[in-house]
Design an enzyme around this catalytic site. Structure first.
Site, mmCIF file in Angstrom:
data_model
loop_
_atom_site.group_PDB
_atom_site.id
_atom_site.type_symbol
_atom_site.label_atom_id
_atom_site.label_comp_id
_atom_site.label_asym_id
_atom_site.label_seq_id
_atom_site.Cartn_x
_atom_site.Cartn_y
_atom_site.Cartn_z
ATOM 1 N N ALA A 206 -11.539 1.962 -50.260
ATOM 2 C CA ALA A 206 -10.513 1.837 -49.207
ATOM 3 C C ALA A 206 -10.467 3.128 -48.394
ATOM 4 C CB ALA A 206 -9.151 1.543 -49.833
ATOM 5 N N CYS A 259 -7.083 13.322 -49.358
ATOM 6 C CA CYS A 259 -7.844 12.228 -49.984
ATOM 7 C C CYS A 259 -9.198 11.921 -49.372
ATOM 8 C CB CYS A 259 -7.012 10.957 -49.960
ATOM 9 S SG CYS A 259 -5.546 11.095 -50.944
HETATM 10 C C1 UDX Z 1 -4.752 8.284 -46.869
HETATM 11 C C2 UDX Z 1 -4.785 6.749 -46.985
HETATM 12 O O1 UDX Z 1 -4.317 6.173 -45.756
HETATM 13 C C3 UDX Z 1 -3.918 6.299 -48.142
HETATM 14 O O2 UDX Z 1 -4.029 4.882 -48.316
HETATM 15 C C4 UDX Z 1 -4.387 6.994 -49.406
HETATM 16 O O3 UDX Z 1 -3.547 6.629 -50.485
HETATM 17 C C5 UDX Z 1 -4.371 8.486 -49.217
HETATM 18 O O4 UDX Z 1 -5.158 8.852 -48.092
HETATM 19 P P1 UDX Z 1 -3.073 10.096 -45.873
HETATM 20 O O5 UDX Z 1 -4.131 11.104 -46.202
HETATM 21 O O6 UDX Z 1 -1.673 10.392 -46.244
HETATM 22 O O7 UDX Z 1 -3.431 8.697 -46.537
HETATM 23 O O8 UDX Z 1 -3.071 9.890 -44.290
HETATM 24 P P2 UDX Z 1 -3.626 8.847 -43.225
HETATM 25 O O9 UDX Z 1 -2.491 8.308 -42.466
HETATM 26 O O10 UDX Z 1 -4.537 7.860 -43.821
HETATM 27 O O11 UDX Z 1 -4.436 9.809 -42.250
HETATM 28 C C6 UDX Z 1 -5.537 10.572 -42.699
HETATM 29 C C7 UDX Z 1 -6.108 11.373 -41.567
HETATM 30 O O12 UDX Z 1 -6.766 10.538 -40.625
HETATM 31 C C8 UDX Z 1 -5.084 12.174 -40.757
HETATM 32 O O13 UDX Z 1 -5.583 13.457 -40.495
HETATM 33 C C9 UDX Z 1 -4.916 11.377 -39.492
HETATM 34 O O14 UDX Z 1 -4.549 12.173 -38.387
HETATM 35 C C10 UDX Z 1 -6.311 10.816 -39.323
HETATM 36 N N1 UDX Z 1 -6.306 9.577 -38.530
HETATM 37 C C11 UDX Z 1 -5.678 8.461 -38.977
HETATM 38 C C12 UDX Z 1 -6.977 9.537 -37.320
HETATM 39 O O15 UDX Z 1 -7.568 10.546 -36.908
HETATM 40 N N2 UDX Z 1 -6.966 8.383 -36.594
HETATM 41 C C13 UDX Z 1 -6.330 7.249 -37.007
HETATM 42 O O16 UDX Z 1 -6.379 6.244 -36.285
HETATM 43 C C14 UDX Z 1 -5.667 7.294 -38.236
#
Ligand code: UDX
Length: 450
Positions: A206, A259
């Site tokens: 995932a 993560c």
């Molecule tokens: C992630 C997973 O979403 C979650 O299911 C898992 O349990 C842990 O890892 P998290 O790290 O809290 O969660 O943040 P997330 O909202 O997924 O964003 C991760 C990164 O991707 C951020 O730096 C965010 O800015 C970036 N991102 C996210 C993008 O650059 N574009 C997007 O469209 C979405």
């Protein structure tokens, strides 16, 4: 665990840690001192603490009383030894399993909550098995995998209304016990039972898929900038295809957080371990693209500012890896800031939730310090308007709501001309950018006025 306590008043939840300081902050009378900033968490802790939610360092007593134990320790990427740079360090999982083996009594269900490589449950089982033989009281164990899919900043909402809860295992009774906890607030159709290895692998997969989506859109953002296409239009066009879906398609300076990087590296390591080198290379590319995006942005900032940022004042807006969290782990702001400082820039960094100390730690450089004449320095700023006065550029790195509501016209006028605004998250409407007294660059958008 706080949400479980909130939703299940009949269950006593005890959170234990070997770190006294962490546990005392969780027990702090002043709820603003909780160690994690997460919208809605304070309220949940306030409702449940010392009712059916306890924070303790009494490991022996808490384990011996528990019917079910969630191992929720961190599993960082190893920085030395076998698998360094890729594999997860499982030392905390192992030491927790050893403590469970030592102190548990009767039958205990162990739930693997930490994100772990496939087959970690085997390691836990092995440790638990060895404890039984040397004990005169009969101890029995069931190991389940139930990875957590919450995202930071929306953790409480995600836990209260998850897309699914995954429970992997072989022991049907243990799986049912865990299911019964979640059934207190989650419809049973959303609780998926799998075998233990599928559950472990699903979590890595995932996160790898989500990270891949970000790298894919970021790759296209660079292409948009050079071809004249507009990323927001491309996102809308592809996102309305139901098979693709509209979520997680925002271009950015790169994904951060605790993560994505760790889990992809882990996946890459696993693939190589099993001899699947082509599969490993495929997933590694997601990581390489993410690194490329961060350095692409710092390079273009330097290039637009006449090829040098030496002694130039640049405002960095946002240091957390995403809004609504004070977490800075793997934040793209770190690499971008380091690159600019290395090139001699004077950074003025603002973030609504991240502390000065945290930034110092991430940059490995104290505020105002310039221990090497060739590199720049940084300072923390609270007043954005005041700091913009005579600065050369503003870079939006994290899309905090506060930044969307800034008076961009006024800020732009305060900058020393010719000045630049770099919007790495696409939060400022293009129509507004076009009217500013500064040049602009927005991610995935062809710069028109440069
Ligand atoms: C992630 C997973 O979403 C979650 O299911 C898992 O349990 C842990 O890892 P998290 O790290 O809290 O969660 O943040 P997330 O909202 O997924 O964003 C991760 C990164 O991707 C951020 O730096 C965010 O800015 C970036 N991102 C996210 C993008 O650059 N574009 C997007 O469209 C979405």
């Amino acid at each position: 665990m706080s949400v479980i306590a909130d939703k299940c008043p009949n269950i006593k939840v005890t959170v234990i840690d070997i770190d006294d300081k962490k546990i005392s902050s969780w027990n702090d009378e002043d709820l603003r001192n909780l160690p994690i900033f997460e919208p809605g968490l304070k309220e949940v802790v306030e409702r449940c603490r010392n009712e059916n939610l306890f924070f303790s360092t009494d490991i022996k007593k808490s384990i011996s009383e528990a019917d079910m134990i969630f191992i929720s320790v961190n599993t960082p990427t190893k920085n030395k030894g076998l698998g360094a740079g890729y594999a997860s360090d499982l030392k905390w999982v192992e030491s927790s399993a050893r403590q469970v083996a030592e102190f548990s009594q009767g039958h205990t269900i162990i739930v693997e909550k930490s994100t772990v490589p496939v087959k970690t449950a085997e390691l836990i089982q092995e440790i638990l098995k060895s404890s039984r033989s040397s004990d005169e009281f009969k101890k029995t164990f069931s190991v389940l995998s139930s990875p957590e899919f919450l995202a930071e900043g929306t953790a409480i909402k995600d836990l209260e209304n998850p897309d699914r809860v995954l429970i992997g295992g072989e022991d049907q009774d243990a799986m049912e016990s865990l299911s019964n906890i979640y059934k207190n607030w989650i419809p049973k159709e959303k609780i998926l039972n799998t075998n233990i290895w599928s559950s472990e692998l699903s979590k890595l997969t995932a996160n790898a898929f989500l990270a891949q989506r970000v790298s894919s859109i970021n790759a296209i953002s660079a292409l948009c900038e050079t071809t004249g296409a507009e990323i927001s239009e491309v996102v809308k066009a592809i996102g309305s295809d139901k098979r693709i879906g509209s979520k997680f398609l925002s271009p950015s300076p790169g994904f951060g957080g605790s993560c994505f990087k760790k889990d992809i590296l882990n996946l890459v390591y696993l693939c190589r371990y099993y001899g699947l080198n082509d599969v490993a290379n495929y997933w590694e590319q997601v990581m390489l693209m993410n690194n490329w995006q961060k350095h692409r942005i710092s390079s273009l900032i330097i290039q637009k500012l006449f090829g040098t940022v030496s002694n130039k004042k640049i405002l960095i807006l946002g240091f957390s890896f995403k809004p609504d969290t004070n977490d800075t782990r793997e934040s793209p702001a770190i690499e971008i800031s380091k690159d600019l400082i290395e090139n001699g820039a004077e950074l003025l960094i603002n973030d609504p939730a991240v502390s000065k100390m945290q930034i110092e730690m991430e940059l490995g450089l104290k505020e105002f310090e310039n221990n090497n004449r060739n590199i720049g320095k940084w300072q923390f700023i609270a007043d954005i308007d005041k700091s913009a006065n005579n600065a050369d550029a503003i870079v939006v790195v994290t899309e905090w709501e506060d930044y969307k509501n800034l008076n961009w016209r006024k800020l732009s006028d305060l900058l020393r001309k010719p000045s630049w605004i770099f919007d790495t998250r696409g939060i400022i409407p293009i129509s507004m950018l076009k009217e500013l007294s500064s040049y602009y660059w927005q991610i995935g958008s062809p710069s028109i006025n440069n």
